[in-house]
Enzyme design. Structure first.
Site, PDB file in Angstrom:
ATOM      1  CE  LYS A   1      -4.176  -2.054   0.660  1.00 26.77           C
ATOM      2  NZ  LYS A   1      -5.253  -1.632  -0.158  1.00 26.77           N
TER       3      LYS A   1
ATOM      4  CG  ASP B   1      -4.494  -0.519  -3.659  1.00 23.77           C
ATOM      5  OD1 ASP B   1      -5.040   0.220  -4.103  1.00 23.77           O
ATOM      6  OD2 ASP B   1      -5.544  -1.495  -3.160  1.00 23.77           O
TER       7      ASP B   1
ATOM      8  CD  GLU C   1      -5.779  -2.489  -6.278  1.00 23.84           C
ATOM      9  OE1 GLU C   1      -4.418  -3.291  -5.896  1.00 23.84           O
ATOM     10  OE2 GLU C   1      -6.821  -2.805  -5.568  1.00 23.84           O
TER      11      GLU C   1
ATOM     12  CG  ASP D   1     -10.298  -2.035  -5.712  1.00 22.15           C
ATOM     13  OD1 ASP D   1     -11.374  -2.112  -5.624  1.00 22.15           O
ATOM     14  OD2 ASP D   1      -9.662  -2.113  -4.567  1.00 22.15           O
TER      15      ASP D   1
ATOM     16  CE  LYS E   1     -11.011  -5.237  -3.581  1.00 24.55           C
ATOM     17  NZ  LYS E   1     -10.910  -4.125  -2.444  1.00 24.55           N
TER      18      LYS E   1
HETATM   19  O1  OSB Z   1      -8.092  -1.815  -2.090  1.00 26.82           O
HETATM   20  O2  OSB Z   1      -7.722  -3.850  -2.547  1.00 26.82           O
HETATM   21  C1  OSB Z   1      -8.087  -2.942  -1.536  1.00 26.82           C
HETATM   22  C2  OSB Z   1      -8.421  -4.525   1.695  1.00 26.82           C
HETATM   23  C3  OSB Z   1      -9.729  -4.193   2.168  1.00 26.82           C
HETATM   24  C4  OSB Z   1     -10.194  -2.907   1.599  1.00 26.82           C
HETATM   25  C5  OSB Z   1      -9.674  -2.547   0.169  1.00 26.82           C
HETATM   26  C6  OSB Z   1      -8.554  -3.349  -0.238  1.00 26.82           C
HETATM   27  C7  OSB Z   1      -7.936  -4.123   0.747  1.00 26.82           C
HETATM   28  C8  OSB Z   1      -6.701  -4.905   0.329  1.00 26.82           C
HETATM   29  C9  OSB Z   1      -6.238  -6.215   1.052  1.00 26.82           C
HETATM   30  O3  OSB Z   1      -5.821  -4.407  -0.497  1.00 26.82           O
HETATM   31  C10 OSB Z   1      -6.882  -7.582   0.479  1.00 26.82           C
HETATM   32  C11 OSB Z   1      -6.895  -8.716   1.097  1.00 26.82           C
HETATM   33  O4  OSB Z   1      -5.857  -9.212   1.537  1.00 26.82           O
HETATM   34  O5  OSB Z   1      -7.821  -9.169   1.535  1.00 26.82           O
HETATM   35 MG    MG Z   2      -7.367  -1.886  -4.105  1.00 26.67          MG
END
Ligand code: OSB
Ligand code: MG
Length: 369
Positions: free
Chosen positions: A163, A188, A213, A238, A262
């Protein structure tokens, strides 16, 4: 589809280690498990993946429960669709609330797959075998991040996501790249930047990231298109993609070269599959995102990620990434960086009712007719 009852479980579990983004630190995860029982006795389960507060999308556990109890379940009772494919249209009667919708819709996919005697993967049109698994680092602290990556590599993961935010980007990425020169790495930003930060984002081009991302606004596709012209790292969207329509427009505009799907964000497995099909036709690779979820949603993601357009390892880590003990049996296991796709009918994982009970705060059952 002949539904007998729907049972909701409100659960809560601590994470092994807190997970941080620039927006929020998650230390405990609440969720909703949906159990659908058919009149023929067959079962299906799904998971509501909204968080306790609306930091990632506008939904929360409470708003999801409200939507399920007061709108979606009553609507299903009144007008139970004959076919699974009609559910999306039925639910579109209510605006958005995709995570609440997906919680039931995905349970119906499991139920119907079981009824047909097909694995959920096969029922969705997946390929069987196994899927590659990726994992996400949940700390901006460089020492801790390096430690997490070493542990992940030891466990066999081959793709890692970090991140980033304006407070923690170029130096952070550079140091991780220095220590792991050949790692499949992506970053991300969860909307931490604006177009004014283009120089910083451009500076990331030299670190060989697979993609960046959601760098810009959580509902933007216009500025992302400008940004993509100025940087060579592929942009993956995303948050901005909550429907097939969004995907069509983002691809048309050139706002991204990759899409993270997702099911919770887009309203279920049906919409997720449609986005996959469209992206595949337009040569846009997709991967399955994660929501720090419990095993039920993870299992749905494993099936979804078996579709042929999912050519990039998703954020689908093993149950042990976040949980001391998951709520499904068997747990999701990553071996040599891959997760086996179950072959038995439905999800291929069952609720572990003993564990579920341990983590349940409340439950409510709704009988049909
Ligand atoms: O932005 O992908 C994302 C977790 C919570 C909300 C948004 C995100 C995420 C993650 C972790 O990046 C994903 C995971 O390991 O489940
Ligand atoms: Mg994301």
């Amino acid at each position: 589809m002949n539904i007998w009852s729907i049972k909701l479980h409100h659960i809560k579990m601590p994470l092994k280690v807190p997970f941080s983004t620039h927006l929020e630190t998650v230390s405990e995860r609440e969720g909703i498990i949906v159990e659908v029982t058919g009149k023929d006795g067959s079962k299906g389960c799904g998971e509501g993946v909204a968080f306790s507060s609306p930091w990632y999308t506008e939904e929360t556990v409470s708003t999801s429960w409200h939507m399920l109890k007061d709108f979606l379940i009553p609507l299903l009772k009144k007008r139970t669709p004959e076919h699974l494919g009609e559910t999306e249209k039925l639910f579109s009667f209510f605006r958005r609330n995709h995570m609440a919708k997906a919680a039931i819709e995905s349970a119906l996919w499991d139920l119907e797959a079981r009824r047909k005697g097909l694995s959920l993967s096969a029922f969705l049109g997946g390929c069987g075998g196994s899927i590659p698994s990726g994992v996400v680092v949940g700390t901006p602290n460089i020492k801790a991040a390096v430690g997490q990556i070493e542990t992940f590599l030891d466990k066999g993961y081959t793709r890692v996501k970090i991140k980033i935010s304006p407070e923690n980007d170029v130096a952070f990425v550079a140091e991780i790249r220095r220590q792991f020169p050949n790692l499949d790495l992506m970053a991300d930003a969860n909307s931490a930047y604006t177009l004014e930060d283009v120089d910083k984002l451009k500076a990331l081009d030299e670190y060989g990231l697979m993609m960046i991302e959601q760098p810009l606004g959580n509902d933007d596709i216009v500025d992302h298109a400008s940004l993509q012209k100025k940087i060579s790292t592929p942009i993956c969207l995303d948050e901005s993609i909550v429907s097939l329509d969004d995907a069509v427009k983002a691809i048309k505009l050139g706002s991204c070269r990759v899409i993270n799907i997702k099911p919770g964000r887009v309203g279920g497995l049906g919409p997720a599959k449609k986005i996959h099909d469209y992206c595949r036709k337009h040569h846009i690779p997709v991967w399955c995102g994660g929501m720090i979820e419990f095993g039920v949603s993870r299992a749905h993601n494993v099936a979804l990620a078996s579709l042929p357009g999912f050519t990039i390892p998703g954020d689908i880590s093993g149950s042990d990434r976040y949980w001391e003990k998951d709520i499904i049996t068997p747990e999701i296991v990553v071996e040599k960086g891959r997760i086996k796709i179950p072959e038995r009918p439905g999800l291929g994982f069952d609720l572990d009712f003993r564990r579920l009970k341990e983590v349940t705060l409340a439950q409510e059952e709704f009988m049909f007719e």
